[in-house]
Design a protein around this motif. Structure first.
Motif, PDB file in Angstrom:
ATOM      1  N   TYR A 575       0.871  -1.176   0.000  1.00 19.16           N
ATOM      2  CA  TYR A 575       0.000   0.000   0.000  1.00 19.16           C
ATOM      3  C   TYR A 575       0.908   1.225   0.000  1.00 19.16           C
ATOM      4  CZ  TYR A 575      -4.710   1.888   0.945  1.00 19.16           C
ATOM      5  OH  TYR A 575      -5.932   2.494   0.848  1.00 19.16           O
ATOM      6  N   PRO A 576       0.798   2.098  -0.999  1.00 23.38           N
ATOM      7  CA  PRO A 576       1.735   3.232  -1.062  1.00 23.38           C
ATOM      8  C   PRO A 576       1.587   4.151   0.154  1.00 23.38           C
ATOM      9  CG  PRO A 576      -0.017   3.444  -2.705  1.00 23.38           C
ATOM     10  CD  PRO A 576      -0.143   2.075  -2.128  1.00 23.38           C
ATOM     11  N   PRO A 577       2.694   4.523   0.803  1.00 22.68           N
ATOM     12  CA  PRO A 577       2.636   5.350   2.021  1.00 22.68           C
ATOM     13  C   PRO A 577       1.864   6.652   1.829  1.00 22.68           C
ATOM     14  CG  PRO A 577       4.851   4.462   1.713  1.00 22.68           C
ATOM     15  CD  PRO A 577       4.078   4.119   0.473  1.00 22.68           C
ATOM     16  N   LEU A 578       2.052   7.315   0.688  1.00 22.56           N
ATOM     17  CA  LEU A 578       1.346   8.581   0.468  1.00 22.56           C
ATOM     18  C   LEU A 578      -0.167   8.369   0.406  1.00 22.56           C
ATOM     19  CD1 LEU A 578       1.485  11.596   0.013  1.00 22.56           C
ATOM     20  CD2 LEU A 578       1.829  11.183  -2.449  1.00 22.56           C
ATOM     21  N   ALA A 579      -0.585   7.235  -0.171  1.00 21.23           N
ATOM     22  CA  ALA A 579      -2.017   6.927  -0.230  1.00 21.23           C
ATOM     23  C   ALA A 579      -2.564   6.683   1.176  1.00 21.23           C
ATOM     24  CB  ALA A 579      -2.259   5.705  -1.111  1.00 21.23           C
ATOM     25  N   ARG A 580      -1.760   6.043   2.032  1.00 24.56           N
ATOM     26  CA  ARG A 580      -2.186   5.843   3.424  1.00 24.56           C
ATOM     27  C   ARG A 580      -2.324   7.182   4.133  1.00 24.56           C
ATOM     28  NH1 ARG A 580       1.273   3.661   6.772  1.00 24.56           N
ATOM     29  NH2 ARG A 580      -0.366   3.085   8.252  1.00 24.56           N
ATOM     30  N   GLN A 581      -1.334   8.031   3.932  1.00 23.58           N
ATOM     31  CA  GLN A 581      -1.354   9.327   4.618  1.00 23.58           C
ATOM     32  C   GLN A 581      -2.554  10.164   4.201  1.00 23.58           C
ATOM     33  OE1 GLN A 581       2.458  11.092   3.815  1.00 23.58           O
ATOM     34  NE2 GLN A 581       3.589   9.408   4.778  1.00 23.58           N
ATOM     35  N   CYS A 639      -6.871  -5.265  -8.100  1.00 26.83           N
ATOM     36  CA  CYS A 639      -6.128  -4.924  -6.884  1.00 26.83           C
ATOM     37  C   CYS A 639      -6.978  -3.952  -6.070  1.00 26.83           C
ATOM     38  CB  CYS A 639      -4.788  -4.283  -7.221  1.00 26.83           C
ATOM     39  SG  CYS A 639      -3.723  -5.302  -8.250  1.00 26.83           S
ATOM     40  N   GLU A 640      -7.395  -4.392  -4.905  1.00 26.97           N
ATOM     41  CA  GLU A 640      -8.270  -3.574  -4.068  1.00 26.97           C
ATOM     42  C   GLU A 640      -7.488  -3.031  -2.877  1.00 26.97           C
ATOM     43  OE1 GLU A 640     -12.648  -3.924  -1.864  1.00 26.97           O
ATOM     44  OE2 GLU A 640     -11.752  -5.663  -2.858  1.00 26.97           O
ATOM     45  N   PHE A 641      -7.464  -1.721  -2.728  1.00 24.37           N
ATOM     46  CA  PHE A 641      -6.773  -1.059  -1.623  1.00 24.37           C
ATOM     47  C   PHE A 641      -7.830  -0.526  -0.653  1.00 24.37           C
ATOM     48  CE2 PHE A 641      -3.948  -0.934  -5.212  1.00 24.37           C
ATOM     49  CZ  PHE A 641      -2.655  -1.022  -4.699  1.00 24.37           C
ATOM     50  N   VAL A 642      -7.765  -0.948   0.613  1.00 27.93           N
ATOM     51  CA  VAL A 642      -8.766  -0.504   1.590  1.00 27.93           C
ATOM     52  C   VAL A 642      -8.070  -0.028   2.859  1.00 27.93           C
ATOM     53  CG1 VAL A 642     -10.579  -2.025   0.724  1.00 27.93           C
ATOM     54  CG2 VAL A 642      -9.081  -2.827   2.537  1.00 27.93           C
ATOM     55  N   MET A 643      -8.660   0.997   3.482  1.00 27.50           N
ATOM     56  CA  MET A 643      -8.220   1.464   4.791  1.00 27.50           C
ATOM     57  C   MET A 643      -9.167   0.863   5.823  1.00 27.50           C
ATOM     58  SD  MET A 643      -5.684   3.410   3.949  1.00 27.50           S
ATOM     59  CE  MET A 643      -5.348   4.240   5.477  1.00 27.50           C
ATOM     60  N   VAL A 644      -8.611   0.216   6.838  1.00 31.19           N
ATOM     61  CA  VAL A 644      -9.462  -0.448   7.828  1.00 31.19           C
ATOM     62  C   VAL A 644      -9.009  -0.095   9.233  1.00 31.19           C
ATOM     63  CG1 VAL A 644     -10.005  -2.421   6.361  1.00 31.19           C
ATOM     64  CG2 VAL A 644      -8.017  -2.524   7.828  1.00 31.19           C
ATOM     65  N   GLY A 645      -9.985  -0.115  10.148  1.00 25.95           N
ATOM     66  CA  GLY A 645      -9.682  -0.065  11.567  1.00 25.95           C
ATOM     67  C   GLY A 645      -9.232   1.294  12.046  1.00 25.95           C
ATOM     68  N   PRO A 646      -9.229   1.432  13.370  1.00 25.13           N
ATOM     69  CA  PRO A 646      -8.744   2.666  13.972  1.00 25.13           C
ATOM     70  C   PRO A 646      -7.221   2.726  13.906  1.00 25.13           C
ATOM     71  CG  PRO A 646      -9.234   1.065  15.660  1.00 25.13           C
ATOM     72  CD  PRO A 646      -9.650   0.444  14.359  1.00 25.13           C
ATOM     73  N   SER A 647      -6.671   3.900  14.149  1.00 28.75           N
ATOM     74  CA  SER A 647      -5.220   4.016  14.228  1.00 28.75           C
ATOM     75  C   SER A 647      -4.712   3.143  15.349  1.00 28.75           C
ATOM     76  CB  SER A 647      -4.818   5.470  14.497  1.00 28.75           C
ATOM     77  OG  SER A 647      -5.212   6.286  13.421  1.00 28.75           O
ATOM     78  N   SER A 666      -4.762  -4.110   2.576  1.00 23.24           N
ATOM     79  CA  SER A 666      -5.406  -3.257   3.571  1.00 23.24           C
ATOM     80  C   SER A 666      -4.361  -2.686   4.502  1.00 23.24           C
ATOM     81  CB  SER A 666      -6.452  -4.040   4.362  1.00 23.24           C
ATOM     82  OG  SER A 666      -5.837  -5.042   5.142  1.00 23.24           O
ATOM     83  N   ALA A 667      -4.617  -1.498   5.008  1.00 22.28           N
ATOM     84  CA  ALA A 667      -3.693  -0.842   5.926  1.00 22.28           C
ATOM     85  C   ALA A 667      -4.486   0.018   6.897  1.00 22.28           C
ATOM     86  CB  ALA A 667      -2.687   0.006   5.158  1.00 22.28           C
ATOM     87  N   SER A 668      -3.930   0.192   8.073  1.00 26.64           N
ATOM     88  CA  SER A 668      -4.527   1.114   9.038  1.00 26.64           C
ATOM     89  C   SER A 668      -4.129   2.535   8.680  1.00 26.64           C
ATOM     90  CB  SER A 668      -4.042   0.790  10.447  1.00 26.64           C
ATOM     91  OG  SER A 668      -4.408  -0.517  10.812  1.00 26.64           O
ATOM     92  N   PRO A 669      -4.971   3.501   9.000  1.00 25.03           N
ATOM     93  CA  PRO A 669      -4.575   4.892   8.783  1.00 25.03           C
ATOM     94  C   PRO A 669      -3.321   5.204   9.599  1.00 25.03           C
ATOM     95  CG  PRO A 669      -6.913   4.731   9.287  1.00 25.03           C
ATOM     96  CD  PRO A 669      -6.322   3.393   9.566  1.00 25.03           C
TER      97      PRO A 669
END
Length: 678
Positions: A575-581, A639-647, A666-669
């Protein structure tokens, strides 16, 4: 000097008092969690009442059961844990009802056709989820239909099954050698799920499993009740499926082999040998499978108690129990409702009492605790399969699953079954905790029945999560073991998957409360210990566990149905870091071309956010496949990119394969820490 000595004595006194207080607090903490038997009773009584109509999957009663469980979670103050921020994880399904006009006929090369009677002679279901299927194909007898390289066993011998009908025995080769198919214990190779999946993967249009009660561990009535009218499936993906997934009565299979001049009993003996070779019969199956399809959404019910350690609370111990049962059979005379009081009202009662006690615990453990009451277990572990495949959608990463399924409330257990726990590095803790509770660990009473592969923990084990079920054994206070064994046998013979599985007012729920307390302590140990839990070296699930931990892509799952595509080396994608941010999520669709030398010749993003597309393209460019002479291979990849869960303190970055040609990242914020200056 005197003053110094007095100071030292005072310090020692204070230390001794503190030590005593600490010990007292530890002793208080070590007391088993108090579970209330009557609360478990109330849940079982509610869930198994006639008004819930057997809690059928996709039916009104099943939906009401899910609503009830979610309401209990909410009343305890637990957090919703689905990807939608609610207590419900939607599971898209299709109900396939086999219609009466379905017909099977044996067509021998010489002799008259032999029509069969649906439900009495065979049961079938169309896994391909089409309304009509017509089959006219040769039948190939495959022994057990198993290919197990680790045991040097291959029933297929490179036979081409494409467009043919597979005929095979349920179960697996009989042996007492623990190093060969695990001796008496059934492995996954003996389960019908493996046989249907493997034959479909090899191109079969239909598979006929020969039923024998001694091999299946249940009678024809269980098969008929489970398969005879309608079944539910996860919404179709791109994996190969059978047009007729079928079971045959043993006597009918004998008749079929007799038409080919063969003796089924002798073939059974021959099937025990590695030298067995497939036999194409001089008989064809002519079949018409008529189905009524109904798409619907069922629901897993998910809640959690968030862990207290920001460095560990992205990990979770999971408790599971299925809430569904078989619903109503309108064709039956008399009692038509499959109430499912034991199966699995009892497991739900334990799960809900565990949820209440965990919610009321004064301090949360370091790791989180996730509660999952799943749907469609009776349809083939579908709710838990969906949760396992979509585990990246969960707000936490499961590290252990403790499952509860069908516990009879008949007294106070003196032993416990934890079959499968010995497969994990957690087993010494299980042993010490059982000893603390005065519970002997009883080996699986019926290893040949393959119970490990027949309950929801198996779905999570398949994706690499250490998992097992907890149940009482057969020794109960005030009775000898023979009494407990007789109770278990009576349940299987007279109530299991029958309308007779009803709530009884004389049941004793103290034993289930004890099992719940035992499960609580195991969960507490797992949520507290410093190291993660792993599969034992050499276990069949160890490779899946290692893939999960390494975050490598499961190539076998990703390219199921595409035998021309095999990874030559482990592959990654991030998951690209900038997309997470910037909290960007979405779906990228790629068109990929693989050259004959195994390199990726071209990758084109057909759709998707530019930032996500760039990451996906760059990741796939690095992939390397095995050599494949001939024309370039191509495929479309989602390719599905999802943000899940609390920090959380742990930066979660999970990569899974929900279905063929579908990657889920998937990645956490990211955590944003702020400090206020004084």
């Amino acid at each position: 000097m005197k003053k110094s000595a007095l100071s030292c004595l005072f310090a020692l006194f204070v230390f001794a008092c503190a030590f005593e207080l600490t010990n007292h607090a530890a002793a208080q903490e070590s007391k088993p969690a108090k579970m209330e038997p009557e609360r478990i009773r109330a849940h079982v009584k509610f869930l198994s009442r006639d008004a819930l109509e057997g809690r059928g999957t996709g039916q009104k009663g099943g939906d009401e059961a899910a609503d009830y469980i979610a309401a209990q979670f909410k009343s305890y103050g637990l957090k919703p844990a689905s990807d939608k921020g609610t207590y419900f994880q939607d599971v898209q399904m299709v109900e396939v009802k086999t219609l009466p006009e379905t017909a099977f006929t044996f067509i021998p090369t010489n002799g008259p056709p032999v029509p069969l009677q649906n439900l009495d002679d065979f049961v079938t279901n169309n896994e391909s989820q089409s309304e009509s299927a017509d089959i006219d194909a040769p039948i190939v007898f495959l022994g057990y239909g198993i290919k197990a390289p680790e045991y040097n066993w291959d029933d297929y011998k490179d036979v081409d099954l494409r467009g043919k009908v597979a005929l095979l025995f349920v179960n697996e080769p009989t042996t007492d050698d623990p190093n060969f198919f695990k001796g008496r214990a059934l492995t996954y190779y003996g389960r019908w799920t493996y046989k249907f999946g493997e034959t479909a993967r090899r191109g079969a249009v239909a598979t006929l499993i020969i039923h024998r009660k001694d091999l299946a561990s249940y009678g024809w009535d269980v098969v008929r009740n489970s398969w005879g009218t309608q079944r539910s499936y996860l919404q179709r993906d791109s994996a190969p499926k059978l047009q007729a997934a079928s079971w045959f009565q043993f006597e009918i299979a004998k008749k079929l082999l007799g038409m080919a001049g063969l003796d089924l009993d002798k073939l059974f003996v021959q099937s025990q040998s590695r030298d067995f070779k497939p036999i194409e019969l001089p008989v064809r199956l002519k079949a018409h499978v008529a189905s009524q399809l109904r798409p619907f959404i069922s629901r897993n019910v998910l809640a959690m108690r968030e862990g207290s350690d920001p460095n560990k609370n992205a990990e979770a111990v999971v408790y599971t129990a299925h809430y569904d049962h078989l619903g109503i059979d309108p064709t039956k005379s008399g009692d038509k409702i499959y109430n499912g009081a034991v199966d699995n009202g009892t497991g739900c009662g334990i799960l809900l009492e565990l949820a209440r006690v965990w919610a009321n615990a004064k301090k949360a453990p370091p790791r989180s605790i996730l509660f999952a009451s799943v749907t469609a277990e009776e349809q083939g572990l579908l709710g838990s399969e969906y949760m396992g495949k979509k585990s990246a959608y969960l707000p936490v990463d499961p590290i252990l699953d403790l499952n509860f399924d069908a516990l009879q409330p008949i007294g106070m257990p003196e032993d416990v079954e934890v079959s499968g726990a010995e497969r994990t590095t957690f087993y010494p803790t299980v042993e010490s905790t059982a000893k603390k509770f005065g519970l002997a660990i009883q080996p699986d009473a019926s290893p040949e029945a393959g119970h490990y592969y027949r309950s929801d923990h198996f779905s999570l084990a398949r994706v690499g999560i250490p998992s097992f079920s907890i149940s009482q054994g057969t020794k109960f206070a005030g009775h000898d073991r023979a009494w407990g064994e007789a109770q278990a046998k009576d349940y299987v013979n007279n109530r299991y998957h029958q309308p007779a599985d009803e709530y009884r007012a004389d049941w004793d729920f103290r034993g289930l409360a004890r099992i719940a307390s035992f499960g609580y302590e195991l969960g507490l140990e797992a949520a507290t210990q410093s190291s993660l839990i792993h599969w034992q070296p050499g276990d069949e699930f160890e490779p899946a566990g290692k893939k999960r931990e390494s975050r490598d892509i499961d190539g076998d799952a990703l390219f199921a149905g595409r035998p021309d595509l095999h990874f030559a080396r482990p592959a990654h994608m991030y998951y690209p870091p900038l997309a997470r941010q910037t909290r960007i999520s979405g779906i990228v669709v790629l068109q990929v071309v693989v050259a004959a030398n195994g390199t990726v010749a071209n990758v084109e993003a057909l759709k998707g956010h530019p930032l996500l597309s760039a990451a996906a393209v760059q990741g796939v460019k690095e992939w390397m496949f095995t050599l494949q002479p001939g024309e370039p291979r191509s495929f479309e990849l989602k390719c599905e990119f999802v943000m899940v869960g609390p920090s959380a303190g742990v930066q979660r970055n999970v990569l899974t394969v929900p279905e063929p040609l579908h990657l889920l990242l998937s990645a956490s914020p990211p955590i944003v820490e702020t400090q206020s200056s004084k």
